[in-house]
Design a protein around this motif. Structure first.
Motif, PDB file in Angstrom:
ATOM      1  N   PRO A  74       0.817  -1.213   0.000  1.00 56.66           N
ATOM      2  CA  PRO A  74       0.000   0.000   0.000  1.00 56.66           C
ATOM      3  C   PRO A  74       0.851   1.263   0.000  1.00 56.66           C
ATOM      4  O   PRO A  74       1.950   1.294   0.565  1.00 56.66           O
ATOM      5  N   ALA A  75       0.317   2.316  -0.604  1.00 56.75           N
ATOM      6  CA  ALA A  75       0.972   3.616  -0.519  1.00 56.75           C
ATOM      7  C   ALA A  75       0.738   4.253   0.843  1.00 56.75           C
ATOM      8  O   ALA A  75       1.570   5.013   1.335  1.00 56.75           O
ATOM      9  N   LEU A  76      -0.430   3.932   1.462  1.00 60.91           N
ATOM     10  CA  LEU A  76      -0.765   4.511   2.761  1.00 60.91           C
ATOM     11  C   LEU A  76      -1.361   3.456   3.671  1.00 60.91           C
ATOM     12  O   LEU A  76      -2.320   2.758   3.298  1.00 60.91           O
ATOM     13  N   VAL A  77      -0.800   3.341   4.870  1.00 59.98           N
ATOM     14  CA  VAL A  77      -1.325   2.511   5.940  1.00 59.98           C
ATOM     15  C   VAL A  77      -1.814   3.445   7.038  1.00 59.98           C
ATOM     16  O   VAL A  77      -1.123   4.402   7.394  1.00 59.98           O
ATOM     17  N   VAL A  78      -3.000   3.178   7.567  1.00 59.75           N
ATOM     18  CA  VAL A  78      -3.549   3.992   8.655  1.00 59.75           C
ATOM     19  C   VAL A  78      -3.762   3.111   9.876  1.00 59.75           C
ATOM     20  O   VAL A  78      -4.219   1.963   9.749  1.00 59.75           O
ATOM     21  N   GLU A  79      -3.427   3.658  11.039  1.00 61.12           N
ATOM     22  CA  GLU A  79      -3.545   2.914  12.295  1.00 61.12           C
ATOM     23  C   GLU A  79      -4.343   3.724  13.308  1.00 61.12           C
ATOM     24  O   GLU A  79      -4.000   4.877  13.594  1.00 61.12           O
ATOM     25  N   PHE A  80      -5.406   3.131  13.840  1.00 60.94           N
ATOM     26  CA  PHE A  80      -6.170   3.724  14.926  1.00 60.94           C
ATOM     27  C   PHE A  80      -5.736   3.051  16.223  1.00 60.94           C
ATOM     28  O   PHE A  80      -5.995   1.876  16.447  1.00 60.94           O
ATOM     29  N   GLU A 139      -8.680  13.510  13.609  1.00 58.51           N
ATOM     30  CA  GLU A 139      -7.307  13.529  13.105  1.00 58.51           C
ATOM     31  C   GLU A 139      -7.145  12.750  11.806  1.00 58.51           C
ATOM     32  O   GLU A 139      -6.263  13.058  11.002  1.00 58.51           O
ATOM     33  N   LEU A 140      -7.977  11.731  11.593  1.00 59.09           N
ATOM     34  CA  LEU A 140      -7.840  10.883  10.404  1.00 59.09           C
ATOM     35  C   LEU A 140      -8.826  11.256   9.302  1.00 59.09           C
ATOM     36  O   LEU A 140      -8.928  10.553   8.299  1.00 59.09           O
ATOM     37  N   ALA A 141      -9.545  12.361   9.494  1.00 60.39           N
ATOM     38  CA  ALA A 141     -10.539  12.759   8.498  1.00 60.39           C
ATOM     39  C   ALA A 141      -9.901  13.323   7.237  1.00 60.39           C
ATOM     40  O   ALA A 141     -10.534  13.352   6.177  1.00 60.39           O
ATOM     41  N   ASP A 142      -8.646  13.751   7.332  1.00 61.99           N
ATOM     42  CA  ASP A 142      -7.959  14.346   6.187  1.00 61.99           C
ATOM     43  C   ASP A 142      -6.676  13.564   5.927  1.00 61.99           C
ATOM     44  O   ASP A 142      -5.715  13.664   6.688  1.00 61.99           O
ATOM     45  N   LEU A 143      -6.678  12.784   4.866  1.00 63.57           N
ATOM     46  CA  LEU A 143      -5.543  11.926   4.547  1.00 63.57           C
ATOM     47  C   LEU A 143      -4.987  12.275   3.171  1.00 63.57           C
ATOM     48  O   LEU A 143      -5.731  12.723   2.289  1.00 63.57           O
ATOM     49  N   PRO A 144      -3.689  12.060   2.962  1.00 68.63           N
ATOM     50  CA  PRO A 144      -3.055  12.515   1.716  1.00 68.63           C
ATOM     51  C   PRO A 144      -3.384  11.676   0.493  1.00 68.63           C
ATOM     52  O   PRO A 144      -3.199  12.136  -0.639  1.00 68.63           O
ATOM     53  N   GLU A 145      -3.858  10.449   0.689  1.00 72.61           N
ATOM     54  CA  GLU A 145      -4.135   9.569  -0.448  1.00 72.61           C
ATOM     55  C   GLU A 145      -4.988   8.401   0.015  1.00 72.61           C
ATOM     56  O   GLU A 145      -5.225   8.230   1.219  1.00 72.61           O
ATOM     57  N   PRO A 146      -5.496   7.568  -0.907  1.00 71.82           N
ATOM     58  CA  PRO A 146      -6.335   6.439  -0.510  1.00 71.82           C
ATOM     59  C   PRO A 146      -5.603   5.459   0.401  1.00 71.82           C
ATOM     60  O   PRO A 146      -4.396   5.267   0.307  1.00 71.82           O
ATOM     61  N   VAL A 147      -6.376   4.841   1.290  1.00 69.72           N
ATOM     62  CA  VAL A 147      -5.841   3.919   2.290  1.00 69.72           C
ATOM     63  C   VAL A 147      -5.844   2.502   1.736  1.00 69.72           C
ATOM     64  O   VAL A 147      -6.871   2.013   1.254  1.00 69.72           O
ATOM     65  N   GLY A 148      -4.690   1.823   1.822  1.00 69.19           N
ATOM     66  CA  GLY A 148      -4.600   0.439   1.356  1.00 69.19           C
ATOM     67  C   GLY A 148      -4.737  -0.575   2.461  1.00 69.19           C
ATOM     68  O   GLY A 148      -5.272  -1.671   2.259  1.00 69.19           O
ATOM     69  N   LEU A 170     -10.971   4.606   1.815  1.00 67.21           N
ATOM     70  CA  LEU A 170     -10.518   3.233   1.558  1.00 67.21           C
ATOM     71  C   LEU A 170     -10.579   2.951   0.063  1.00 67.21           C
ATOM     72  O   LEU A 170     -11.637   3.088  -0.555  1.00 67.21           O
ATOM     73  N   ARG A 171      -9.475   2.543  -0.510  1.00 66.75           N
ATOM     74  CA  ARG A 171      -9.499   2.190  -1.930  1.00 66.75           C
ATOM     75  C   ARG A 171     -10.156   0.831  -2.097  1.00 66.75           C
ATOM     76  O   ARG A 171     -10.201   0.031  -1.160  1.00 66.75           O
ATOM     77  N   PRO A 172     -10.712   0.519  -3.270  1.00 67.00           N
ATOM     78  CA  PRO A 172     -11.264  -0.814  -3.507  1.00 67.00           C
ATOM     79  C   PRO A 172     -10.208  -1.882  -3.230  1.00 67.00           C
ATOM     80  O   PRO A 172      -9.059  -1.764  -3.659  1.00 67.00           O
ATOM     81  N   GLY A 173     -10.582  -2.907  -2.490  1.00 60.43           N
ATOM     82  CA  GLY A 173      -9.642  -3.953  -2.123  1.00 60.43           C
ATOM     83  C   GLY A 173      -8.817  -3.639  -0.895  1.00 60.43           C
ATOM     84  O   GLY A 173      -7.954  -4.441  -0.507  1.00 60.43           O
ATOM     85  N   ALA A 174      -9.065  -2.495  -0.245  1.00 62.61           N
ATOM     86  CA  ALA A 174      -8.327  -2.165   0.979  1.00 62.61           C
ATOM     87  C   ALA A 174      -8.590  -3.212   2.057  1.00 62.61           C
ATOM     88  O   ALA A 174      -9.697  -3.748   2.165  1.00 62.61           O
ATOM     89  N   CYS A 175      -7.561  -3.482   2.859  1.00 58.72           N
ATOM     90  CA  CYS A 175      -7.650  -4.487   3.919  1.00 58.72           C
ATOM     91  C   CYS A 175      -7.809  -3.798   5.269  1.00 58.72           C
ATOM     92  O   CYS A 175      -7.081  -2.845   5.572  1.00 58.72           O
ATOM     93  N   VAL A 176      -8.753  -4.297   6.069  1.00 56.97           N
ATOM     94  CA  VAL A 176      -9.005  -3.760   7.400  1.00 56.97           C
ATOM     95  C   VAL A 176      -8.768  -4.883   8.411  1.00 56.97           C
ATOM     96  O   VAL A 176      -9.400  -5.929   8.338  1.00 56.97           O
ATOM     97  N   VAL A 177      -7.846  -4.644   9.347  1.00 61.10           N
ATOM     98  CA  VAL A 177      -7.548  -5.602  10.411  1.00 61.10           C
ATOM     99  C   VAL A 177      -8.067  -5.009  11.712  1.00 61.10           C
ATOM    100  O   VAL A 177      -7.636  -3.936  12.130  1.00 61.10           O
ATOM    101  N   SER A 178      -9.008  -5.701  12.349  1.00 59.47           N
ATOM    102  CA  SER A 178      -9.618  -5.242  13.596  1.00 59.47           C
ATOM    103  C   SER A 178      -9.206  -6.195  14.709  1.00 59.47           C
ATOM    104  O   SER A 178      -9.598  -7.362  14.711  1.00 59.47           O
ATOM    105  N   ASP A 179      -8.415  -5.683  15.654  1.00 54.22           N
ATOM    106  CA  ASP A 179      -7.839  -6.536  16.697  1.00 54.22           C
ATOM    107  C   ASP A 179      -8.812  -6.736  17.855  1.00 54.22           C
ATOM    108  O   ASP A 179      -9.752  -5.976  18.033  1.00 54.22           O
TER     109      ASP A 179
END
Length: 215
Positions: A74-80, A139-148, A170-179
């Motif tokens: 991914p070009a961008l990974v986001v972590e909450f 804080e995550l409402a404004d991101l520089p590019e689609p999330v992979g 979230l781009r199509p096919g983006a992966c979401v990991v929920s711990d």
């Protein structure tokens, strides 16, 4: 040698061992303090009560995150929920091995964000990560590019509100990991197991929900 070898691996072992020794006592005190309150603590109160707890992902989940990011590229990974930055190290190490990409993390507690920044600097990965301090929905409402790739590992009741904020990114096919699968609210699981995602539980650590954005 990959970025999970050498000093990164040594740092992860140290941080995970420290968390294993310290977190049980910290959380016992936090639960005791919360029990004496007239109402359950909200996110900010809970963050303060757990300020000295690393609360890391299970090492098996960390390795899965590394593998996932290496595969998806991914070009961008986001972590909450960055906490002390242990999961962030796994994510950033994969990006460094890919040779591309950045992590944008979020952490409500400033002290934890500072610890995470120090750990990332020690790992030699600080240049790949931006940690935003404050309410993740803002804080995550404004991101520089689609999330992979998106990792949800903060206050469980906020998983769905934060995901809804991020869904347009979230781009199509983006992966979401929920711990922490056993702790996830039913309405969150209903959302990711419905239309819009392909989702299933995986037996890693305490359990995770792994979802792929449809489209």
């Amino acid at each position: 040698m990959t970025a999970l070898g050498g000093r990164v691996a040594a740092l992860l072992r140290r941080l995970e061992d420290d968390a294993g020794r310290r977190d049980p006592a910290v959380m016992e005190r936090a639960y005791a303090a919360a029990a004496g309150r007239p109402a359950p603590p909200g996110p900010r109160e809970a963050a303060e009560l757990c300020a000295d707890a690393a609360l890391p992902v299970h090492p098996g989940v960390g390795r899965f995150l590394y593998q996932l990011v290496r595969t998806v590229r991914p070009a961008l990974v986001v972590e909450f929920g960055t906490s002390f930055g242990i999961s962030t190290i796994y994510l950033a190490a994969a990006l460094r091995d890919n040779g591309t990409g950045r992590v944008v993390g979020s952490e409500l507690h400033p002290g934890k964000a500072a610890r995470a920044a120090a750990h990332l600097a020690e790992a030699g990965l600080a240049d790949l990560v931006e940690i935003r301090v404050g309410d993740a929905a803002e804080e995550l409402a404004d991101l520089p590019e689609p999330v992979g790739v998106l990792l949800l590992d903060g206050w469980k009741e906020l998983y769905l509100p934060v995901l809804r904020v991020l869904e347009p990114a979230l781009r199509p096919g983006a992966c979401v990991v929920s711990d922490n699968l056993p702790m996830l609210p039913p309405e969150f699981l209903e959302h990711v197991r419905g239309d819009g995602y392909v989702s299933q539980p995986l037996e890693l650590g305490e359990g995770i929900e792994f979802s792929v954005r449809a489209g």
